[in-house]
Design a protein around this motif. Sequence first.
Motif, PDB file in Angstrom:
ATOM      1  N   GLY A 140       0.912  -1.050  -0.074  1.00  0.00           N
ATOM      2  CA  GLY A 140       0.011   0.020  -0.167  1.00  0.00           C
ATOM      3  C   GLY A 140       0.832   1.183  -0.018  1.00  0.00           C
ATOM      4  N   PRO A 141       0.291   2.494   0.162  1.00  0.00           N
ATOM      5  CA  PRO A 141       1.000   3.592   0.150  1.00  0.00           C
ATOM      6  C   PRO A 141       2.298   3.760   1.140  1.00  0.00           C
ATOM      7  N   ARG A 452      -0.335   9.958   0.384  1.00  0.00           N
ATOM      8  CA  ARG A 452      -1.488   8.998   0.418  1.00  0.00           C
ATOM      9  C   ARG A 452      -1.551   8.106   1.741  1.00  0.00           C
ATOM     10  N   MET A 455      -2.667  10.380   4.305  1.00  0.00           N
ATOM     11  CA  MET A 455      -4.290  10.791   4.160  1.00  0.00           C
ATOM     12  C   MET A 455      -4.966   9.550   4.732  1.00  0.00           C
ATOM     13  N   LEU A 456      -4.605   8.419   4.547  1.00  0.00           N
ATOM     14  CA  LEU A 456      -5.207   7.274   4.889  1.00  0.00           C
ATOM     15  C   LEU A 456      -5.009   7.129   6.377  1.00  0.00           C
ATOM     16  N   SER A 457      -3.984   7.548   7.073  1.00  0.00           N
ATOM     17  CA  SER A 457      -3.877   7.351   8.440  1.00  0.00           C
ATOM     18  C   SER A 457      -4.233   8.693   9.249  1.00  0.00           C
ATOM     19  N   SER A 458      -5.116   9.564   8.424  1.00  0.00           N
ATOM     20  CA  SER A 458      -5.435  10.735   9.045  1.00  0.00           C
ATOM     21  C   SER A 458      -4.302  11.295   9.680  1.00  0.00           C
TER      22      SER A 458
END
Lengths: 496, 314
Positions: A140-141, A452, A455-458
């Motif tokens: 993933g990112p 990214r 962004m996904l882990s806030s």
Amino acid sequence: MGDYVEALGLVFQWHVLLVIGGGTLLGLIMGALPGLTAAMAIALLLPLTFGMPPVMGMGMLLGTLCGAIAGGSVSATLLNIPGTPSSVATTLDAFPMARRGEAGRALGICIVSSFIGGIFSAVVLSLLAPPIADFALRFGPAEYFALSVFGLVIIASVSSKSLIKGLVAGLIGLLIATVGTDPVAGVQRYTFHNLSLLTGVNLLPALIGLFAVSQVLKDVVDYFGPERTEHSKNKMDHASPRWLETLSYWKVLASSSVIGTVVGAIPGAGGSIGSFLSYDQAKKMSKTPEKFGTGHPEGIVASESSNNALVGGALIPMLTLGIPGEAATAVLMGGLMIQGISPGPTLFTDNGSIIYGIFIAFFVANIFMLLIQWFGIQIFVKVLQVPRKLLMALILMFCVIGVYAVDADIFNVYLMLGFGVLGYFLNRYDFGTAPVILGLILGPIAESNIRRALMLSSGDWSVLVTRPISLVFLLVSAAFLFFTLWQNRRQTTSHS
Amino acid sequence: MKRLLSVFGAATMLASSMAMAADYPSKNIEFIVPWSAGGGADNVVRALQPSLEKALGATIVVRNLSGGGGAVGFSRAVASKPDGYTVTIPTNATFTLEGLGNVAFTRDDFDYIARVLVEPYVLAVRKNDAWQDLDSLSSDLKSSDKPLRIGASGVGSSTHIVSLMLGEALGLNIEVIPFDSGSAAVSAAMGGHIDGVVLNPSEVISAINGDRLTSIVTTGEERSSALPDTPTMEESGHDFELSQWRGIAAPKGLDPAIEAKWVEAVKQAVEDPQFQKAARSMGSDISPLYGDELDQFVERTSKPLIEEAKAIRQ
């Protein structure tokens, strides 16, 4: 089993074999010309496959792909021009060896290494494709970011003369990589309203400029210097495949083939850095790391076996998941879909004979690659008999044509010439050009994926160390960095 | 004298333009594809090429002018002479580029000749028992209060914009993560790194057939032939219809007589069984549209895309 027998019947027909061989030959020629990439070669041949049965059409395109990657090493060795980004690492040792007058030996090692890497990846592709594809999906990112950090550490290893200068060159690459539309927010950076820069600095003009044009500039300066040579040094009688010499580096062959196949299977990241990773590995494992970069056979073996193993690796996610990793496999997948075959897990169940036919065709393409190069090697080295002044002009012409052909955009030609001047000065003052390319390739991957991931882990940075693959890559990067620094320190103290 | 000359000049130009239309095409036609060879648009043009050449009686030269996500090629097409010897392939990117403000052209700088293929956008999510269809997806999201993380194929791409529009239309909290390509987004969704994607059917069909992603809803007028079991937004009770499309356009000012020749050629080309087979395998639906109907379609599709793209920019 029945599928395999049927598949053999699909491949071993004289016209299918002829087409695969023809595709390989064309790929070799296009790959050897600077600026013409594997993706372009396949796209050109794609319309011809519409009327062919699937295995025949795919066989031709696979031959083109194998040929193009192998052809890239010919120009990398003889002229210091990596025909494709994945042959950049080949230039590091093959070109110095050719310059010593051992072009035939360098090419001989290239041919055998390419063949073994290609066949290894073909075996893995036909036996282990599904589990490797599942492994690739775990990227993933956060993992892509960690992988690109790992790649950036290689800069330290490919900067032969001075670590600091290598790092400076790497940073130049990273800086240039920031040009273009921000990959996440969509803001334009340093584009100066130039449409050609909207998607960033195109990699190919940079590559050709930094390697080929800068080499031509250097040759021109040398030509008018005190040691004027009309012809390149070359021992013609030794131009043949070097089986025993190459196989004596079996450890490097094995590790590089594995790295190439696995890294090639990771979509998006693999293509260009697999050969660098293998080169770096080989240097770390070698008893004589200081010889790397001076025309050392181990370096050639590492890069060449790895970049041909990349091809089989890249086919894994494309065929099993329907995910093309880079441009060449994307075109290949387009060709498959136009045939009415949609890649993915169903391909194995619904079209068993076709997928096994594709596997067999890939083996056959690698064999053709070996045979054509075997006969061609005598012709390849003749390139060096062309008088230097003509050769320089010819190289520059091919560079301009090739780079213009990428996007039919004249801006890319200016970009190439600019990078040529940059490359000339970087080489002249021992900064090196390979680190710039690594920065250019890895910068965007690192940047967009860290953003990214966040962004996904806030916005939580711990995601980089809580995910196992990411953590391993970061730890190994740190270890390698310290190892390189230590190796470097030891060398400098022993010199003084 | 000057005036006479200019009248004479205008007259000869008029006459020559009439003559041009009559013996059109008399030389090679350049088809600008603003993306690299092997991409979706390129495949369409190359699949159309043989039958268009036969119908027009001229050679078509495909030129891939990639760069700037289509900006370079479209700009070059707009700057060419509207003599019918330069055409390009308009898609929703033509409009999103305008909305993002990266280019000097607008949608009005083209004469749209034909719409050839349409492909809806599809919302597909990773395999999850709680996400079987639109109802179960939205009730699960509303009860958990988590955002739906959707991968799009690039910042400012039409998939990015349609993702945002779908979130508004469905009343869902959709968070868009732009990836470098559609396949990178699919790969992230298959690996469970994001919740799903909004892309075109051809990009997700392998993942759906492989039982790794579930298609929830499509945005077309009708169900996509590639995903016949997935309902459209309209069927699900939402007034939302927007499709990706691929067609043929020339720079503004194309002679109507030449346009008519092209329309005839496209009508013949879409009947070609080889092209129909190619379109099917690319996951697209052949849905030709010409003239006023096409202009209405362009108007209806471009407006929301341009507005939403402008909003992203800010």
